[in-house]
Scaffold this motif. Structure first.
Motif, PDB file in Angstrom:
ATOM      1  N   SER A 205       0.696  -1.181  -0.106  1.00  0.00           N
ATOM      2  CA  SER A 205      -0.113  -0.025  -0.201  1.00  0.00           C
ATOM      3  C   SER A 205       0.810   1.217  -0.185  1.00  0.00           C
ATOM      4  O   SER A 205       1.999   1.195   0.732  1.00  0.00           O
ATOM      5  CB  SER A 205      -1.124  -0.073   1.149  1.00  0.00           C
ATOM      6  OG  SER A 205      -1.499   1.355   1.209  1.00  0.00           O
ATOM      7  N   LEU A 206       0.461   2.130  -0.777  1.00  0.00           N
ATOM      8  CA  LEU A 206       1.369   3.381  -0.798  1.00  0.00           C
ATOM      9  C   LEU A 206       0.965   4.410   0.359  1.00  0.00           C
ATOM     10  O   LEU A 206       1.670   5.249   0.489  1.00  0.00           O
ATOM     11  CB  LEU A 206       0.538   4.409  -2.035  1.00  0.00           C
ATOM     12  CG  LEU A 206       1.460   4.047  -3.231  1.00  0.00           C
ATOM     13  CD1 LEU A 206       1.011   5.234  -4.483  1.00  0.00           C
ATOM     14  CD2 LEU A 206       3.043   4.358  -3.028  1.00  0.00           C
TER      15      LEU A 206
ATOM     16  N   ASN B  32       2.903  11.229   2.625  1.00  0.00           N
ATOM     17  CA  ASN B  32       1.993   9.997   2.449  1.00  0.00           C
ATOM     18  C   ASN B  32       0.439  10.102   2.620  1.00  0.00           C
ATOM     19  O   ASN B  32      -0.575   9.681   1.951  1.00  0.00           O
ATOM     20  CB  ASN B  32       2.426   8.924   3.507  1.00  0.00           C
ATOM     21  CG  ASN B  32       1.956   9.659   5.278  1.00  0.00           C
ATOM     22  OD1 ASN B  32       2.379  10.655   5.254  1.00  0.00           O
ATOM     23  ND2 ASN B  32       1.537   8.750   5.831  1.00  0.00           N
ATOM     24  N   SER B  33       0.394  11.511   3.221  1.00  0.00           N
ATOM     25  CA  SER B  33      -1.236  11.736   3.558  1.00  0.00           C
ATOM     26  C   SER B  33      -1.497  12.784   2.339  1.00  0.00           C
ATOM     27  O   SER B  33      -2.779  12.884   1.895  1.00  0.00           O
ATOM     28  CB  SER B  33      -1.479  12.629   4.551  1.00  0.00           C
ATOM     29  OG  SER B  33      -0.668  13.957   4.695  1.00  0.00           O
TER      30      SER B  33
ATOM     31  N   ALA C 293      -6.343   5.146  -2.312  1.00  0.00           N
ATOM     32  CA  ALA C 293      -7.479   4.323  -2.396  1.00  0.00           C
ATOM     33  C   ALA C 293      -6.996   3.522  -3.721  1.00  0.00           C
ATOM     34  O   ALA C 293      -7.525   2.272  -3.827  1.00  0.00           O
ATOM     35  CB  ALA C 293      -8.873   4.842  -2.471  1.00  0.00           C
ATOM     36  N   LYS C 294      -6.570   4.282  -4.721  1.00  0.00           N
ATOM     37  CA  LYS C 294      -6.325   3.616  -5.883  1.00  0.00           C
ATOM     38  C   LYS C 294      -4.627   3.350  -5.954  1.00  0.00           C
ATOM     39  O   LYS C 294      -4.088   2.599  -7.107  1.00  0.00           O
ATOM     40  CB  LYS C 294      -6.660   4.276  -7.201  1.00  0.00           C
ATOM     41  CG  LYS C 294      -8.095   4.866  -7.013  1.00  0.00           C
ATOM     42  CD  LYS C 294      -8.357   5.481  -8.364  1.00  0.00           C
ATOM     43  CE  LYS C 294      -9.950   6.046  -8.506  1.00  0.00           C
ATOM     44  NZ  LYS C 294     -10.162   6.761  -9.704  1.00  0.00           N
ATOM     45  N   ASN C 295      -4.080   3.674  -4.937  1.00  0.00           N
ATOM     46  CA  ASN C 295      -2.570   3.386  -4.906  1.00  0.00           C
ATOM     47  C   ASN C 295      -1.982   3.806  -6.337  1.00  0.00           C
ATOM     48  O   ASN C 295      -1.118   3.433  -6.867  1.00  0.00           O
ATOM     49  CB  ASN C 295      -2.225   1.795  -5.064  1.00  0.00           C
ATOM     50  CG  ASN C 295      -1.652   1.330  -4.057  1.00  0.00           C
ATOM     51  OD1 ASN C 295      -1.487   1.870  -2.731  1.00  0.00           O
ATOM     52  ND2 ASN C 295      -0.841   0.045  -3.895  1.00  0.00           N
ATOM     53  N   MET C 296      -2.080   5.249  -6.401  1.00  0.00           N
ATOM     54  CA  MET C 296      -1.812   5.855  -7.479  1.00  0.00           C
ATOM     55  C   MET C 296      -1.186   7.180  -7.178  1.00  0.00           C
ATOM     56  O   MET C 296      -1.619   8.002  -6.262  1.00  0.00           O
ATOM     57  CB  MET C 296      -2.834   6.423  -8.654  1.00  0.00           C
ATOM     58  CG  MET C 296      -3.331   4.791  -9.161  1.00  0.00           C
ATOM     59  SD  MET C 296      -2.265   4.242 -10.366  1.00  0.00           S
ATOM     60  CE  MET C 296      -1.946   5.347 -11.672  1.00  0.00           C
TER      61      MET C 296
END
Length: 121
Positions: free
Chosen positions: A28-29, A53-54, A75-78
């Motif tokens: 997870s990102l 990260n936020s 949420a989309k790891n983008m």
């Protein structure tokens, strides 16, 4: 292990826009600060945009400030890089990487293939 893949590059005229994408897999990102780097022909790779990260903390190199916008969707790891008012000197290969918080220091020496951006008329 976190793996990042860049996409979205291409040929664009001066003054045009592009949006680059950085897709994460493996982890997870949520816990990673991410930066975009650029390597122009014959030059060293340089960090140009950073996001924590936020997503609440960003930083830009002077050369791209007010023209580029970094954003992320955990949420989309983008992670994205919206580039506008592109100049020929923005030409290069663009990479994304996980970095130490508050810096452009990559967590790993492993780089992806990057995505080529060419700004030319």
């Amino acid at each position: 292990q976190l793996r990042l893949v860049e996409s979205g590059g291409g040929l664009v005229q001066p003054g045009g826009s592009l949006r680059l994408s950085c897709a994460a897999s493996g982890r997870s990102l949520d816990y990673y600060a991410i930066a975009w780097f650029r390597q122009a022909p014959g030059k060293e790779r340089e960090g140009i945009a950073y996001i924590n990260n936020s997503g609440l903390d960003t930083n830009y190199a002077d050369s791209v400030k007010d023209r580029f916008t970094i954003s992320r969707d955990n949420a989309k790891n983008m992670v994205y890089l919206q580039m506008s008012s592109l100049k020929p000197e923005d030409t290069g290969v663009y990479y994304c990487a996980a970095v130490l918080y508050g810096t452009y220091d990559p967590l790993s020496d492993n780089w992806g293939q990057g995505t080529q951006v060419t700004v030319s008329s």
